[in-house]
Scaffold this motif. Structure first.
Motif, short mmCIF file in Angstrom:
data_model
loop_
_atom_site.label_atom_id
_atom_site.label_comp_id
_atom_site.label_asym_id
_atom_site.label_seq_id
_atom_site.Cartn_x
_atom_site.Cartn_y
_atom_site.Cartn_z
N ARG A 139 -7.33 2.27 2.67
CA ARG A 139 -6.90 0.89 2.93
C ARG A 139 -5.74 0.87 3.93
O ARG A 139 -5.64 -0.02 4.78
CB ARG A 139 -6.52 0.19 1.62
N LEU A 189 0.85 -1.20 0.00
CA LEU A 189 0.00 0.00 0.00
C LEU A 189 0.88 1.25 0.00
O LEU A 189 0.64 2.21 -0.74
CB LEU A 189 -0.91 0.01 1.23
N ALA A 213 -5.78 -0.91 7.52
CA ALA A 213 -4.76 -1.91 7.88
C ALA A 213 -4.09 -1.55 9.20
O ALA A 213 -3.81 -2.43 10.03
CB ALA A 213 -3.72 -2.00 6.76
#
Ligand SMILES: N[C@@H](CCC(=O)N[C@@H](CS)C(=O)NCC(=O)O)C(=O)O
Length: 218
Positions: free
Chosen positions: A134, A106, A138
């Motif tokens: 995201r 990411l 996470a």
């Protein structure tokens, strides 16, 4: 002879920190992602995808940070930085080695969109927002799961070294203060003498030109 091929603030910092934890002597070959040096035939012979870390070690060359970290831990069982096969926390340990790269990917994609595209107008605001969401998710998941001082119940391990990259780079894209548990954990990691010795050798990063990259407007 151990020689670490390294980009300041890159994933190769994981290996540098572990070498310090293990008390190893090592040389460092420094690179920049920006100057083409990682596409030279000499470097590609060491690391076929042209990435760091690469580690020259006892006549062998290894790439991929998790593989290098695990190999070093296995060579130094006395340091007890990785649970052995059969240990209760072995599964959690392996999970964290891989999860560190879920977050790492990411971060890499955010870097591509926000730092490396020569014409920033080519970056997609939608993709940036999605990647940032995201990343927050996470990290939020880890905030909820981190119940002890370190990722593994028995204490500090190489999983912590692998995962800390999430903070080193994540702080440019997400306000880590949203995650007080993770902030306290990161402070604990940064207080380690081996971390500080590694930071002293990390070198000057040339990736980021500001402290924080807010979400694009609109
Ligand atoms: N999964 C690999 C990723 C290695 C990686 O992508 N390293 C970055 C620096 S953090 C790199 O060398 N990038 C150079 C490029 O993408 O050209 C690992 O954990 O070692």
């Amino acid at each position: 002879m151990i020689r670490l091929h390294h980009v300041p603030l890159g994933r190769s910092f994981r290996v540098m920190w572990l070498l310090e934890e293990l008390g190893q002597e090592y040389e460092v070959a420094y690179y920049s992602i920006r100057d083409g040096s990682m596409r030279s035939p000499e470097f590609l012979a060491l690391s076929p995808a042209g990435r760091v870390p690469a580690l020259e070690w006892d006549g062998e060359v290894l790439f991929e940070s998790a593989a290098i970290v695990q190999s070093l831990c296995e060579r130094h069982p006395e340091a007890a930085l990785a649970p052995l096969p059969g240990a209760a926390s072995r599964g959690r340990y392996l999970e964290m080695l891989s999860y560190a790269e879920t977050v790492g990917c990411l971060l890499e994609n955010l870097n591509l969109n926000r730092v490396f595209l020569r014409d920033p107008a080519q970056a997609s605001p939608v993709v940036i927002k999605l990647l940032t969401a995201r990343l927050r998710a996470a990290l939020g998941a880890m905030e909820a799961r981190l119940t002890g001082a370190y990722l593994l119940p028995e204490g500090f391990s190489a999983a912590d070294i692998m995962f800390a990259y999430s903070f080193e780079l994540g702080r440019y894209y997400v306000h880590l203060e949203e995650f007080p548990g993770l902030m306290a954990y990161w402070a604990r990691l940064q207080a380690r003498p081996a971390y500080q010795r590694a930071k002293a050798r990390d070198g000057e990063q040339d990736l980021y030109d500001r402290d924080f990259y807010p979400l694009p407007e609109g």
